[in-house]
Design a protein around this motif. Structure first.
Motif, PDB file in Angstrom:
ATOM      1  N   LEU A 140       0.838  -1.196   0.000  1.00 17.42           N
ATOM      2  CA  LEU A 140       0.000   0.000   0.000  1.00 17.42           C
ATOM      3  C   LEU A 140       0.871   1.242   0.000  1.00 17.42           C
ATOM      4  O   LEU A 140       1.954   1.257   0.599  1.00 17.42           O
ATOM      5  CB  LEU A 140      -0.880   0.007   1.249  1.00 17.42           C
ATOM      6  N   HIS A 141       0.373   2.293  -0.667  1.00 21.65           N
ATOM      7  CA  HIS A 141       1.090   3.564  -0.723  1.00 21.65           C
ATOM      8  C   HIS A 141       0.089   4.684  -0.504  1.00 21.65           C
ATOM      9  O   HIS A 141      -1.000   4.679  -1.082  1.00 21.65           O
ATOM     10  CB  HIS A 141       1.786   3.735  -2.073  1.00 21.65           C
ATOM     11  N   SER A 142       0.478   5.661   0.315  1.00 19.38           N
ATOM     12  CA  SER A 142      -0.425   6.756   0.648  1.00 19.38           C
ATOM     13  C   SER A 142       0.094   8.070   0.081  1.00 19.38           C
ATOM     14  O   SER A 142       1.253   8.173  -0.333  1.00 19.38           O
ATOM     15  CB  SER A 142      -0.573   6.861   2.170  1.00 19.38           C
ATOM     16  N   ARG A 143      -0.818   9.066   0.079  1.00 17.68           N
ATOM     17  CA  ARG A 143      -0.496  10.415  -0.414  1.00 17.68           C
ATOM     18  C   ARG A 143       0.258  10.331  -1.740  1.00 17.68           C
ATOM     19  O   ARG A 143       1.362  10.858  -1.889  1.00 17.68           O
ATOM     20  CB  ARG A 143       0.313  11.187   0.619  1.00 17.68           C
ATOM     21  N   VAL A 144      -0.348   9.661  -2.680  1.00 19.14           N
ATOM     22  CA  VAL A 144       0.329   9.391  -3.954  1.00 19.14           C
ATOM     23  C   VAL A 144       0.057  10.518  -4.946  1.00 19.14           C
ATOM     24  O   VAL A 144      -1.086  10.744  -5.351  1.00 19.14           O
ATOM     25  CB  VAL A 144      -0.130   8.042  -4.548  1.00 19.14           C
ATOM     26  N   THR A 145       1.071  11.226  -5.292  1.00 18.07           N
ATOM     27  CA  THR A 145       1.018  12.242  -6.342  1.00 18.07           C
ATOM     28  C   THR A 145       1.364  11.553  -7.667  1.00 18.07           C
ATOM     29  O   THR A 145       1.890  10.420  -7.669  1.00 18.07           O
ATOM     30  CB  THR A 145       2.055  13.341  -6.078  1.00 18.07           C
ATOM     31  N   PRO A 146       1.117  12.216  -8.789  1.00 18.11           N
ATOM     32  CA  PRO A 146       1.558  11.622 -10.062  1.00 18.11           C
ATOM     33  C   PRO A 146       3.059  11.332 -10.075  1.00 18.11           C
ATOM     34  O   PRO A 146       3.483  10.289 -10.580  1.00 18.11           O
ATOM     35  CB  PRO A 146       1.180  12.703 -11.087  1.00 18.11           C
ATOM     36  N   GLU A 147       3.843  12.224  -9.489  1.00 17.65           N
ATOM     37  CA  GLU A 147       5.300  12.011  -9.463  1.00 17.65           C
ATOM     38  C   GLU A 147       5.649  10.778  -8.612  1.00 17.65           C
ATOM     39  O   GLU A 147       6.498   9.968  -8.990  1.00 17.65           O
ATOM     40  CB  GLU A 147       6.012  13.259  -8.900  1.00 17.65           C
ATOM     41  N   LYS A 148       4.980  10.665  -7.480  1.00 19.10           N
ATOM     42  CA  LYS A 148       5.239   9.498  -6.627  1.00 19.10           C
ATOM     43  C   LYS A 148       4.792   8.225  -7.332  1.00 19.10           C
ATOM     44  O   LYS A 148       5.468   7.194  -7.264  1.00 19.10           O
ATOM     45  CB  LYS A 148       4.506   9.656  -5.290  1.00 19.10           C
ATOM     46  N   PHE A 149       3.668   8.310  -8.034  1.00 26.47           N
ATOM     47  CA  PHE A 149       3.187   7.149  -8.787  1.00 26.47           C
ATOM     48  C   PHE A 149       4.263   6.695  -9.782  1.00 26.47           C
ATOM     49  O   PHE A 149       4.574   5.505  -9.882  1.00 26.47           O
ATOM     50  CB  PHE A 149       1.890   7.499  -9.534  1.00 26.47           C
ATOM     51  N   ASP A 150       4.830   7.668 -10.508  1.00 24.49           N
ATOM     52  CA  ASP A 150       5.854   7.332 -11.503  1.00 24.49           C
ATOM     53  C   ASP A 150       7.053   6.651 -10.840  1.00 24.49           C
ATOM     54  O   ASP A 150       7.605   5.671 -11.366  1.00 24.49           O
ATOM     55  CB  ASP A 150       6.322   8.590 -12.245  1.00 24.49           C
ATOM     56  N   ARG A 151       7.454   7.173  -9.676  1.00 27.31           N
ATOM     57  CA  ARG A 151       8.591   6.565  -8.969  1.00 27.31           C
ATOM     58  C   ARG A 151       8.276   5.132  -8.544  1.00 27.31           C
ATOM     59  O   ARG A 151       9.114   4.234  -8.661  1.00 27.31           O
ATOM     60  CB  ARG A 151       8.971   7.411  -7.745  1.00 27.31           C
ATOM     61  N   LEU A 152       7.069   4.935  -8.032  1.00 25.49           N
ATOM     62  CA  LEU A 152       6.688   3.595  -7.567  1.00 25.49           C
ATOM     63  C   LEU A 152       6.639   2.602  -8.726  1.00 25.49           C
ATOM     64  O   LEU A 152       7.093   1.462  -8.591  1.00 25.49           O
ATOM     65  CB  LEU A 152       5.328   3.662  -6.863  1.00 25.49           C
ATOM     66  N   VAL A 153       6.103   3.040  -9.853  1.00 25.60           N
ATOM     67  CA  VAL A 153       6.030   2.154 -11.010  1.00 25.60           C
ATOM     68  C   VAL A 153       7.438   1.848 -11.533  1.00 25.60           C
ATOM     69  O   VAL A 153       7.768   0.694 -11.828  1.00 25.60           O
ATOM     70  CB  VAL A 153       5.145   2.773 -12.124  1.00 25.60           C
ATOM     71  N   ALA A 154       8.272   2.883 -11.581  1.00 26.59           N
ATOM     72  CA  ALA A 154       9.649   2.666 -12.049  1.00 26.59           C
ATOM     73  C   ALA A 154      10.374   1.691 -11.116  1.00 26.59           C
ATOM     74  O   ALA A 154      11.100   0.793 -11.577  1.00 26.59           O
ATOM     75  CB  ALA A 154      10.391   3.989 -12.118  1.00 26.59           C
ATOM     76  N   ALA A 155      10.166   1.844  -9.811  1.00 24.18           N
ATOM     77  CA  ALA A 155      10.805   0.943  -8.852  1.00 24.18           C
ATOM     78  C   ALA A 155      10.290  -0.489  -9.044  1.00 24.18           C
ATOM     79  O   ALA A 155      11.055  -1.457  -8.931  1.00 24.18           O
ATOM     80  CB  ALA A 155      10.533   1.414  -7.434  1.00 24.18           C
ATOM     81  N   SER A 156       9.010  -0.614  -9.353  1.00 26.54           N
ATOM     82  CA  SER A 156       8.442  -1.943  -9.579  1.00 26.54           C
ATOM     83  C   SER A 156       9.065  -2.578 -10.805  1.00 26.54           C
ATOM     84  O   SER A 156       9.386  -3.778 -10.812  1.00 26.54           O
ATOM     85  CB  SER A 156       6.925  -1.851  -9.777  1.00 26.54           C
ATOM     86  N   VAL A 157       9.232  -1.782 -11.855  1.00 32.01           N
ATOM     87  CA  VAL A 157       9.828  -2.298 -13.080  1.00 32.01           C
ATOM     88  C   VAL A 157      11.278  -2.720 -12.817  1.00 32.01           C
ATOM     89  O   VAL A 157      11.722  -3.804 -13.222  1.00 32.01           O
ATOM     90  CB  VAL A 157       9.751  -1.249 -14.217  1.00 32.01           C
ATOM     91  N   LEU A 158      12.013  -1.854 -12.092  1.00 34.24           N
ATOM     92  CA  LEU A 158      13.407  -2.195 -11.788  1.00 34.24           C
ATOM     93  C   LEU A 158      13.492  -3.455 -10.936  1.00 34.24           C
ATOM     94  O   LEU A 158      14.412  -4.257 -11.090  1.00 34.24           O
ATOM     95  CB  LEU A 158      14.071  -1.028 -11.021  1.00 34.24           C
ATOM     96  N   ALA A 159      12.514  -3.630 -10.058  1.00 34.22           N
ATOM     97  CA  ALA A 159      12.511  -4.815  -9.193  1.00 34.22           C
ATOM     98  C   ALA A 159      12.025  -6.041  -9.924  1.00 34.22           C
ATOM     99  O   ALA A 159      11.990  -7.129  -9.383  1.00 34.22           O
ATOM    100  CB  ALA A 159      11.649  -4.542  -7.964  1.00 34.22           C
ATOM    101  N   GLY A 160      11.595  -5.834 -11.177  1.00 32.81           N
ATOM    102  CA  GLY A 160      11.176  -6.967 -11.988  1.00 32.81           C
ATOM    103  C   GLY A 160       9.711  -7.303 -11.848  1.00 32.81           C
ATOM    104  O   GLY A 160       9.268  -8.320 -12.366  1.00 32.81           O
ATOM    105  N   VAL A 161       8.922  -6.477 -11.197  1.00 33.10           N
ATOM    106  CA  VAL A 161       7.476  -6.694 -11.063  1.00 33.10           C
ATOM    107  C   VAL A 161       7.217  -8.194 -10.846  1.00 33.10           C
ATOM    108  O   VAL A 161       7.700  -8.987 -11.634  1.00 33.10           O
ATOM    109  CB  VAL A 161       6.705  -6.190 -12.320  1.00 33.10           C
ATOM    110  N   PRO A 162       6.513  -8.655  -9.918  1.00 34.79           N
ATOM    111  CA  PRO A 162       5.676  -7.866  -9.039  1.00 34.79           C
ATOM    112  C   PRO A 162       6.430  -7.056  -7.994  1.00 34.79           C
ATOM    113  O   PRO A 162       7.540  -7.432  -7.610  1.00 34.79           O
ATOM    114  CB  PRO A 162       4.799  -8.918  -8.348  1.00 34.79           C
ATOM    115  N   ALA A 163       5.769  -5.921  -7.616  1.00 30.70           N
ATOM    116  CA  ALA A 163       6.392  -5.000  -6.667  1.00 30.70           C
ATOM    117  C   ALA A 163       6.456  -5.631  -5.302  1.00 30.70           C
ATOM    118  O   ALA A 163       5.669  -6.487  -4.986  1.00 30.70           O
ATOM    119  CB  ALA A 163       5.587  -3.716  -6.592  1.00 30.70           C
TER     120      ALA A 163
END
Ligand code: FES
Length: 163
Positions: A140-163
């Protein structure tokens, strides 16, 4: 391989039917159990469930398609849920969902073409005081701005998804 998968599905469904068919209102708990086990409710299990519960195929199909919770196709490697309930809506959830659709390249209730993400609007993730909230995979992630969303998705991709 396909035959093995179908045989495994059939065996799983038979087990779940045996566990649920005598419950009052068995259809909903059974469909939840199927989705928990397989990740979705394949169209080809509808006749099997209908026969077991003495319902028509149309009745079972109608329930599966009425509730967005039930997926008819396998989900992507990570499910991204964006809360659209009241508290999150008041803090920009609609804009965040539109942003998520652009970033992931798929509409709500769909999966990105690379199979990485399935995007699902949901109603309340229990983080109302820290809106807007999302979930990626089990996190779960709170207070998600578009910028934070982008960071979380990028981190998921780098981690090989699933997050
Ligand atoms: S309203 Fe969004 S987490 Fe509760």
């Amino acid at each position: 391989m396909q035959d093995n998968t179908q045989t495994t599905h059939r065996t799983t469904i038979e087990t779940l039917i045996a566990q649920h068919k005598d419950l009052p209102g068995a259809l909903m708990p059974l469909l939840h159990a199927v989705q928990d086990a397989l990740g979705h409710v394949p169209d080809d299990v509808v006749p099997q469930i209908a026969t077991a519960l003495n319902l028509s195929r149309a009745e079972v199909h109608g329930v599966v398609t009425f509730y967005h919770h039930f997926r008819r196709e396998p989900a992507g490697r990570a499910v991204v849920q964006v809360c659209r309930a009241e508290a999150c809506q008041s803090c920009g959830a609609d804009d965040l969902l539109a942003h998520a659709e652009r970033v992931l390249g798929c509409a709500a209730h769909h999966t990105s073409t690379d199979g990485a993400f399935t995007l699902e609007p949901v109603f309340c993730l229990g983080l109302c005081a820290s809106s807007p909230a999302i979930r990626i995979g089990e996190r779960l992630h709170s207070r998600v701005t578009p910028e934070k969303f982008d960071r979380l998705v990028a981190a998921s991709v780098l981690a090989g998804v699933p997050a």
